[in-house]
Design a protein around this motif. Structure first.
Motif, short mmCIF file in Angstrom:
data_model
loop_
_atom_site.label_atom_id
_atom_site.label_comp_id
_atom_site.label_asym_id
_atom_site.label_seq_id
_atom_site.Cartn_x
_atom_site.Cartn_y
_atom_site.Cartn_z
N GLU A 1 0.83 -1.21 0.00
CA GLU A 1 0.00 0.00 0.00
C GLU A 1 0.86 1.25 0.00
O GLU A 1 0.60 2.21 -0.75
CB GLU A 1 -0.93 0.01 1.20
N LEU A 2 1.90 1.28 0.83
CA LEU A 2 2.76 2.46 0.91
C LEU A 2 3.56 2.67 -0.37
O LEU A 2 3.99 3.78 -0.66
CB LEU A 2 3.72 2.32 2.09
N ALA A 3 3.75 1.60 -1.15
CA ALA A 3 4.52 1.72 -2.40
C ALA A 3 3.68 2.24 -3.56
O ALA A 3 4.22 2.66 -4.59
CB ALA A 3 5.11 0.36 -2.78
N LEU A 4 2.35 2.25 -3.41
CA LEU A 4 1.49 2.73 -4.49
C LEU A 4 1.63 4.24 -4.66
O LEU A 4 1.88 4.95 -3.68
CB LEU A 4 0.03 2.37 -4.18
N PRO A 5 1.48 4.75 -5.87
CA PRO A 5 1.61 6.20 -6.10
C PRO A 5 0.70 7.00 -5.18
O PRO A 5 -0.48 6.69 -5.02
CB PRO A 5 1.18 6.35 -7.58
N LYS A 6 1.27 8.02 -4.55
CA LYS A 6 0.54 8.78 -3.52
C LYS A 6 -0.69 9.48 -4.07
O LYS A 6 -1.70 9.60 -3.41
CB LYS A 6 1.48 9.80 -2.87
N GLY A 7 -0.60 9.98 -5.32
CA GLY A 7 -1.72 10.74 -5.87
C GLY A 7 -2.71 9.91 -6.66
O GLY A 7 -3.60 10.44 -7.33
N TRP A 8 -2.60 8.59 -6.56
CA TRP A 8 -3.46 7.69 -7.33
C TRP A 8 -4.83 7.59 -6.65
O TRP A 8 -4.93 7.28 -5.47
CB TRP A 8 -2.80 6.32 -7.39
N ASN A 9 -5.88 7.86 -7.40
CA ASN A 9 -7.23 7.87 -6.85
C ASN A 9 -7.77 6.44 -6.82
O ASN A 9 -8.39 5.97 -7.77
CB ASN A 9 -8.14 8.76 -7.71
N ILE A 10 -7.53 5.77 -5.71
CA ILE A 10 -7.95 4.38 -5.57
C ILE A 10 -8.59 4.14 -4.21
O ILE A 10 -8.40 4.89 -3.26
CB ILE A 10 -6.75 3.40 -5.73
N GLU A 11 -9.34 3.06 -4.14
CA GLU A 11 -9.93 2.59 -2.89
C GLU A 11 -9.27 1.24 -2.58
O GLU A 11 -9.36 0.30 -3.37
CB GLU A 11 -11.44 2.42 -3.05
N VAL A 12 -8.58 1.15 -1.42
CA VAL A 12 -7.78 -0.04 -1.11
C VAL A 12 -8.48 -0.92 -0.08
O VAL A 12 -8.98 -0.45 0.94
CB VAL A 12 -6.39 0.36 -0.57
N ARG A 13 -8.51 -2.22 -0.38
CA ARG A 13 -8.97 -3.23 0.55
C ARG A 13 -7.86 -4.25 0.77
O ARG A 13 -6.97 -4.38 -0.06
CB ARG A 13 -10.21 -3.94 0.02
N PHE A 14 -7.98 -5.00 1.88
CA PHE A 14 -7.00 -6.04 2.19
C PHE A 14 -7.68 -7.41 2.28
O PHE A 14 -8.85 -7.51 2.68
CB PHE A 14 -6.30 -5.77 3.52
N ALA A 15 -6.93 -8.45 1.94
CA ALA A 15 -7.36 -9.83 2.17
C ALA A 15 -6.16 -10.59 2.73
O ALA A 15 -5.02 -10.35 2.33
CB ALA A 15 -7.85 -10.47 0.88
N GLU A 16 -6.43 -11.52 3.67
CA GLU A 16 -5.35 -12.23 4.35
C GLU A 16 -5.04 -13.60 3.75
O GLU A 16 -4.07 -14.24 4.12
CB GLU A 16 -5.69 -12.38 5.83
N ASN A 17 -5.86 -14.06 2.84
CA ASN A 17 -5.59 -15.33 2.15
C ASN A 17 -6.32 -15.35 0.82
O ASN A 17 -7.15 -14.47 0.53
CB ASN A 17 -5.98 -16.54 3.02
N GLY A 18 -6.04 -16.37 0.03
CA GLY A 18 -6.60 -16.42 -1.30
C GLY A 18 -8.11 -16.53 -1.35
O GLY A 18 -8.76 -15.96 -2.23
#
Length: 330
Positions: A17-34
């Protein structure tokens, strides 16, 4: 754009997440397994998936297969410590846009996103997107992710040596009493072969032990002969020593370099040949509390298994956690 980051490691999820472009207009979700990731994709809540390969419940390979079979509308970029060429070819065949090696290099990620025209919508200037919650990160979480990367490096070398794909496990990293390890391994009828390499440096010391059962030990020479076209004359001990030395040294080198450690590693030595656990592990001469990294390698083509235990002494734990703690603040 709806982005899903799937990795069993909290550290890896946050790093991506921290490596993604700072100004990129995105909504981020997380998953812990496949399985969690697949559920999100099937709900139409992920347009771009960053996917690890080595995970519990369902691994990344299976996620890619399901996405392809069901023709789900989701682009996938694999971010993994499994750098075997066979793994990279497989994920490409299954439809992944690209493969990025852990630890992630920001420039490489951005280049891949730009190549496929994924960075389209940008946030207004001086506006930051809301970060997803990863949960509290402990030093052990850092050490587990570093172990994951190190076992990938070691598996590639072993795979090249054996000419085979290595099935990577999820490493277990935990502080525990030494006698608990003995109890977990204890079986009076189970005989194993063990090679050990000690290591020391920067106030850290320990021992790495590779274990194989008698069947694996006896089969190694013929399996290697079949691949290399060279007769090893059934010299099981020499072959086992070479395999153990390759795997242990590769793991320790990668693990220590991530922590900026300089470890001196001893020559490999046999701890026991066709011995029971209790004849090898002497709990009365070991630390009461240790940190143990446990890795169970599988080599499907050879029908072989080996267990690697990297055991850090009780006095090393504080130094390890201090070094790992530096990464939490970054």
């Amino acid at each position: 754009m709806k982005v899903l980051i799937c990795d069993d490691s909290k550290v890896a999820r946050k790093s991506i997440e921290l490596a993604l472009p700072k100004g990129w207009n995105i909504e981020v979700r997380f998953a812990e397994n496949g399985q969690e990731a697949l559920d999100v994709v099937e709900q139409g809540l992920a347009e771009l998936l960053f996917l690890d390969l080595t995970m519990p419940v369902m691994d990344g390979f299976e996620v890619l297969r399901r996405i392809k079979e069901k023709q789900l509308d989701c682009l996938t970029i694999v971010v993994s410590g499994d750098i075997q060429e066979a793994s990279q070819r497989e994920v490409e065949k299954l439809g992944a846009l690209g493969f990025i090696k852990k630890p992630i290099v920001i420039e490489e990620l951005h280049s891949l996103l730009e190549r496929y025209g994924l960075i389209k919508e940008l946030l207004p200037e001086n506006h930051q997107r809301e970060e997803a919650k990863t949960g509290h990160i402990e030093p052990t979480d850092i050490l587990k992710e570093m172990s994951n990367i190190a076992l990938g490096d070691a598996a590639k070398l072993l795979g090249d040596m054996l000419g085979s794909f290595i099935q990577l496990p999820v490493p277990d990293v935990a502080k525990r009493p030494y006698d608990k390890l003995i109890n977990e391994l204890h079986d009076e009828d189970y005989r194993i072969n063990m090679v050990s390499e000690g290591f020391v440096g920067n106030a850290i010391a320990g021992e790495a032990i590779l274990c194989v059962d008698n069947r694996t030990f006896n089969d190694l020479p013929s399996k290697l002969s079949d691949y290399h076209g060279y007769e090893f004359q059934d010299d099981s001990q020499s072959v086992f020593l070479d395999v153990a030395s390759t795997l242990i040294a590769a793991f320790l080198k990668s693990f220590s370099s991530q922590l900026d450690l300089e470890l001196n590693i001893s020559q490999p030595a046999f701890l026991g040949m066709s011995e029971t656990i209790n004849n090898v592990f002497k709990e009365d001469v070991k630390d009461k509390q240790v940190l143990i990294i446990t890795i169970d390698y599988e080599i499907p083509d050879y029908n072989l298994n080996c267990d690697l235990f990297v055991i850090f002494t009780e006095s090393s734990i504080a130094a390890l956690e201090e070094r790992a703690g530096y990464f939490i603040d970054e």
